[in-house]
Design an enzyme around this catalytic site. Structure first.
Site, PDB file in Angstrom:
ATOM      1  N   THR A   1      -0.306  11.539  -0.378  1.00  0.00           N
ATOM      2  CA  THR A   1      -1.051  12.089  -1.259  1.00  0.00           C
ATOM      3  C   THR A   1      -1.676  13.265  -0.421  1.00  0.00           C
ATOM      4  OG1 THR A   1      -1.821   9.936  -2.137  1.00  0.00           O
ATOM      5  CG2 THR A   1      -3.418  11.914  -2.400  1.00  0.00           C
ATOM      6  N   ALA A   2      -1.693  13.232   0.839  1.00  0.00           N
ATOM      7  CA  ALA A   2      -2.254  14.253   1.563  1.00  0.00           C
ATOM      8  C   ALA A   2      -1.185  15.425   1.765  1.00  0.00           C
ATOM      9  CB  ALA A   2      -2.270  13.817   3.228  1.00  0.00           C
TER      10      ALA A   2
ATOM     11  N   HIS B   1      -6.687   9.457   7.941  1.00  0.00           N
ATOM     12  CA  HIS B   1      -7.419   8.219   8.539  1.00  0.00           C
ATOM     13  C   HIS B   1      -8.164   8.682   9.564  1.00  0.00           C
ATOM     14  CE1 HIS B   1      -4.065   6.214   6.491  1.00  0.00           C
ATOM     15  NE2 HIS B   1      -3.167   6.356   7.270  1.00  0.00           N
TER      16      HIS B   1
ATOM     17  N   LYS C   1       0.692  -0.998  -0.009  1.00  0.00           N
ATOM     18  CA  LYS C   1       0.035   0.039  -0.151  1.00  0.00           C
ATOM     19  C   LYS C   1       0.873   1.238   0.044  1.00  0.00           C
ATOM     20  CE  LYS C   1      -3.867   2.462   1.148  1.00  0.00           C
ATOM     21  NZ  LYS C   1      -4.582   2.097   2.225  1.00  0.00           N
ATOM     22  N   VAL C   2       0.731   2.024  -0.866  1.00  0.00           N
ATOM     23  CA  VAL C   2       1.474   3.468  -0.810  1.00  0.00           C
ATOM     24  C   VAL C   2       0.499   4.629  -1.012  1.00  0.00           C
ATOM     25  CG1 VAL C   2       3.451   2.132  -1.997  1.00  0.00           C
ATOM     26  CG2 VAL C   2       1.674   3.306  -3.518  1.00  0.00           C
ATOM     27  N   SER C   3       1.025   5.620  -1.051  1.00  0.00           N
ATOM     28  CA  SER C   3       0.162   7.109  -1.438  1.00  0.00           C
ATOM     29  C   SER C   3       0.362   7.323  -2.873  1.00  0.00           C
ATOM     30  CB  SER C   3       1.129   8.182  -0.772  1.00  0.00           C
ATOM     31  OG  SER C   3       1.039   8.149   0.718  1.00  0.00           O
TER      32      SER C   3
END
Length: 281
Positions: free
Chosen positions: A117-118, A158, A66-68
């Site tokens: 991404t944030a 989150h 899982k990645v951004s």
């Protein structure tokens, strides 16, 4: 052409899977992690914060990770994007929190990672807002640090979007709302990648089946989800899952790909990251 490893039999060596301990990931991957998806590969699971996951992918440490989405330009030489298992949606964007401050001029801001991404969305949104400095912190430490005055603002992800009022904080901006107003597209947050030598179609199908199993029997993963969640309140966990696990988790579809491509193109136009070296599909 490189040989692909077989991923449709249990006789193969287990694949390494690295995901976050957040409820959306443990909910979505419960069936796959526990060998409950017929004909899917066996996996060994590692849990880590998203910034650590981005680093693990850059070091090519995992078969599935899982990645951004904001990290994709640096990863697509070695990895391919799976069409299932990721986090996209509406009303689920990162928040910019303060302890009452109404602007960011001269502010010191805590973020969950430089390739998240944030942070990419934050840089697009805050380009002319006069932020003074940025520090990286584990996402669960950001709200207490803002509350205590160690930072002027914090960028949170989150389940923090459900719990920040308990810290006495206010939302200066919802970057998901801002993104949707700008583009009318869902916000792309987290991607699932697989090594390029693996069968991406078969792995996408296996992950899709795991997500479908979670939707079909939500209670089956409850203990697993709560065992790894940073926020143990069941109502918060349930809200988190409902927000981040949705139809895009089953399949990105044309709208999901359009959201990803738009985000990465706008960021490249703003010279915030390089253009993709490999096609997404």
């Amino acid at each position: 052409m490189s040989e692909r490893r077989t991923v449709t039999t249990r006789g193969d060596q287990p694949l390494s899977l690295a995901i976050s301990p957040c409820p959306n990931d443990t909910f979505a991957f419960h069936a796959l992690a526990h060998g409950l998806v017929p004909d899917a590969p066996a996996v060994t699971v590692t849990f880590a914060d998203i910034d650590v996951l981005n680093t693990r992918a850059a070091e090519r440490r995992d078969d599935l990770v899982k990645v951004s989405y904001g990290a994709l330009p640096w990863l697509l030489t070695d990895y391919q994007l799976l069409t299932s298992g990721g986090a996209l949606g509406r009303g689920c964007g990162p928040l910019v929190l303060t302890a009452g401050r109404t602007d960011l001029r001269g502010a010191r801001v805590a973020i969950p990672g430089t390739r998240t991404t944030a942070y990419l969305l934050f840089r697009l949104w805050a380009a002319d807002r006069g932020v003074a400095s940025i520090d990286v912190a584990s996402f669960e430490k950001i709200m207490p640090a803002v509350q205590e005055g160690r930072y002027d603002a914090g960028l949170v992800i989150h389940e923090s979007r459900f719990t920040y009022p308990s810290y006495g904080l206010t939302a200066l901006a919802d970057l998901g709302d801002w993104w949707e107003e700008q583009t009318s597209l869902p916000i792309p947050l987290g991607a699932i990648l697989a090594r390029r030598e693996l069968d991406g179609a078969a792995l996408s199908a296996a992950v899709r089946a795991s997500v479908a199993a979670a939707f079909a029997e939500p209670s089956a993963s409850a203990d697993y989800v709560l065992a790894h969640s940073q926020e143990m309140a069941p109502d918060v966990v349930d809200a988190h899952i409902k927000l981040y696990v949705n139809e895009f988790s089953l399949d990105l579809g044309d709208e999901g790909f359009a959201a990803i491509e738009t985000l990465l193109a706008r960021a490249a136009d703003a010279e915030l990251l390089p253009r993709l070296s490999q096609p997404l599909r």
